[in-house]
Enzyme design. Sequence first.
Site, PDB file in Angstrom:
ATOM      1  CE  LYS A   1      -4.048  -2.005   2.168  1.00 40.27           C
ATOM      2  NZ  LYS A   1      -5.142  -1.769   3.094  1.00 40.27           N
TER       3      LYS A   1
ATOM      4  NE  ARG B   1      -9.158  -8.493  -4.037  1.00 42.03           N
ATOM      5  CZ  ARG B   1     -10.225  -7.854  -3.605  1.00 42.03           C
ATOM      6  NH1 ARG B   1     -11.356  -7.914  -4.287  1.00 42.03           N
ATOM      7  NH2 ARG B   1     -10.205  -7.136  -2.498  1.00 42.03           N
TER       8      ARG B   1
ATOM      9  CD  GLU C   1      -4.198   6.268   4.597  1.00 39.05           C
ATOM     10  OE1 GLU C   1      -5.357   6.001   4.965  1.00 39.05           O
ATOM     11  OE2 GLU C   1      -3.736   5.935   3.503  1.00 39.05           O
TER      12      GLU C   1
ATOM     13  CG  HIS D   1     -11.957  -1.118   8.700  1.00 37.11           C
ATOM     14  ND1 HIS D   1     -12.304   0.202   8.752  1.00 37.11           N
ATOM     15  CD2 HIS D   1     -11.252  -1.370   9.817  1.00 37.11           C
ATOM     16  CE1 HIS D   1     -11.821   0.742   9.853  1.00 37.11           C
ATOM     17  NE2 HIS D   1     -11.190  -0.195  10.529  1.00 37.11           N
TER      18      HIS D   1
HETATM   19  P1  ADP Z   1      -8.302  -3.120   3.129  1.00 33.81           P
HETATM   20  O1  ADP Z   1      -7.203  -3.286   2.133  1.00 33.81           O
HETATM   21  O2  ADP Z   1      -8.077  -3.911   4.365  1.00 33.81           O
HETATM   22  O3  ADP Z   1      -9.659  -3.276   2.542  1.00 33.81           O
HETATM   23  P2  ADP Z   1      -8.499  -0.213   2.898  1.00 33.81           P
HETATM   24  O4  ADP Z   1      -7.301   0.645   2.944  1.00 33.81           O
HETATM   25  O5  ADP Z   1      -9.118  -0.470   1.568  1.00 33.81           O
HETATM   26  O6  ADP Z   1      -8.185  -1.595   3.629  1.00 33.81           O
HETATM   27  O7  ADP Z   1      -9.609   0.399   3.857  1.00 33.81           O
HETATM   28  C1  ADP Z   1     -10.808  -0.282   4.150  1.00 33.81           C
HETATM   29  C2  ADP Z   1     -11.776   0.645   4.862  1.00 33.81           C
HETATM   30  O8  ADP Z   1     -11.189   1.180   6.054  1.00 33.81           O
HETATM   31  C3  ADP Z   1     -12.184   1.864   4.071  1.00 33.81           C
HETATM   32  O9  ADP Z   1     -13.214   1.609   3.169  1.00 33.81           O
HETATM   33  C4  ADP Z   1     -12.605   2.830   5.161  1.00 33.81           C
HETATM   34  O10 ADP Z   1     -13.882   2.518   5.649  1.00 33.81           O
HETATM   35  C5  ADP Z   1     -11.601   2.524   6.248  1.00 33.81           C
HETATM   36  N1  ADP Z   1     -10.433   3.430   6.134  1.00 33.81           N
HETATM   37  C6  ADP Z   1      -9.226   3.153   5.625  1.00 33.81           C
HETATM   38  N2  ADP Z   1      -8.404   4.232   5.683  1.00 33.81           N
HETATM   39  C7  ADP Z   1      -9.110   5.220   6.237  1.00 33.81           C
HETATM   40  C8  ADP Z   1      -8.839   6.586   6.577  1.00 33.81           C
HETATM   41  N3  ADP Z   1      -7.649   7.153   6.353  1.00 33.81           N
HETATM   42  N4  ADP Z   1      -9.832   7.317   7.131  1.00 33.81           N
HETATM   43  C9  ADP Z   1     -11.044   6.762   7.363  1.00 33.81           C
HETATM   44  N5  ADP Z   1     -11.363   5.501   7.079  1.00 33.81           N
HETATM   45  C10 ADP Z   1     -10.415   4.724   6.531  1.00 33.81           C
END
Ligand code: ADP
Length: 493
Positions: free
Chosen positions: A119, A294, A203, A238
């Site tokens: 990431k 994917r 973040e 999440h």
């Molecule tokens: P994964 O790869 O585990 O799916 P992501 O980075 O795609 O993780 O994040 C999944 C979810 O986590 C997002 O859709 C959101 O709901 C929450 N999330 C991730 N980063 C943030 C952030 N910086 N602020 C708020 N919510 C976040």
Amino acid sequence: MMSDFTKVAIANRGEVAVRIIRACQELGLQTVLLHSKADVGSRAYRLSDHCICIGDSPVGESYLSIERNIDGILASGAEAVHPGFGFLSENADFARVLEQKGITFIGPSADVIEKMGDKIAAKKIIEKAGLPTVPGYNGDDQSIDHLIKEAEKIGYPVIAKAAAGGGGRGMKVIENKSQAREMIEAAKREGQAAFGSDKIFLEKYLNRAKHIEVQIFGDLAGQVVHLFERECSIQRRHQKIIEEALSPSLDHKLRNQLTHAAVTLAKEVGYVGAGTVEFLVQDGQFYFLEMNTRLQVEHPVTELVLGVDLVKAQVLTMMNRFAVWDQDILVPRGHAIECRIYAEDPYTAGIPSTGILGHQYWPQGPGRRFEVAFDEGDEVTPYYDSMIAKAIVWDETRSRAIMKMQRVLSEIVLFGVKTNIPLLQQMLAHPEFIDGSFNTQFVNSYFAEGAIQRDRENWKEQLAQIAYQKVSEAPHSNSSSTLSPWSQDWRNV
Ligand code: ADP
């Protein structure tokens, strides 16, 4: 490696294995399901032309084992592999071994998977392309003390994420200074245990954000198109539960910005096949979150509003028999909603429910699609994710689609396990769902403990009442999405 092939191995299980088997069979291809012992009792097992048992039921001994999968593929004589989602679908090592063995991986190259799977690396590519990411810390100094200092600089709340994370794991929200050390350590531990790396990044935590993602598709000639967006803010821990296409809350300008950013990234990395670029959107600003290399669980909502078959497109792309759709013919029509159906107790925030399935009834009809993993007599075991099916609906407007989904959920019959259907019904009836104003805090704010135990009829009436008031008070910018399904005038619905 790209070439014509006649036999495709499916390195997955459940409803997505069924989806892939059907797409391959309709294209005249033979399928080989690589399955675990537990999945002999599953729909995919019965549908596939051939099946090879690759190991025991725990995922480490079957679905997550590169070696077992490769052995199965070589024994089967398959020339290509579809990895579905989850398991090895974003595992660059798996894709690389296949490349070395001359077997086609139905997905992007191992290099692209690797770049996007980290990431931090993905964020750096995005920043280089001049696109916005969530502000934070991506540095190499991984000492706890330094990370705490960086968290303070960012300003709480902060989210700590495993660099190699996915599937909602390896993420910890830090609300304030006193939690920082504990949460950073926990994120590192989780990252190490689940993904083999304790590298994390930080973040700013956006606490009113929507999760909106853009489907993209690239072909072997280097053309990339987008297939618009999906709204995926209804999440628990999440992980998505309800998804829609399109999003009820993007205006024309923001939609253009998002789709443009997604295509730019895909072109930048030479993306081939189906991919998804995820964003957080808050206060009219968008931020890149990650790219999934994917097929997504929620791909059917895109298929329904655009009239495409993403799985066939994936397969045909790798056979070099597919040039991407013309961007101009990709015109969304109507609205689609997907609900993930989990075998779980709806009143306990997700405790899985297992057992032998009894009678099932999936209420077919126009604009109703069901992706189902099991048949009557099959066992839902504790070994895997508890999603056993997906219900997807399409209708001409968002409000009609919501009403259709409510109807569908109330008609589904599924004996043998408890399901989250009561929870889904309550979510769909919630005023914030109906007016489209919800964000990723929705489940936590209103359904943290699961479905609300109320008098069965009563909850519907109460929610409808609030919904109607809320919608008439605060009309949303996108008028087609604001109409209450409880409205008296059916002509407006
Ligand atoms: P994964 O790869 O585990 O799916 P992501 O980075 O795609 O993780 O994040 C999944 C979810 O986590 C997002 O859709 C959101 O709901 C929450 N999330 C991730 N980063 C943030 C952030 N910086 N602020 C708020 N919510 C976040």
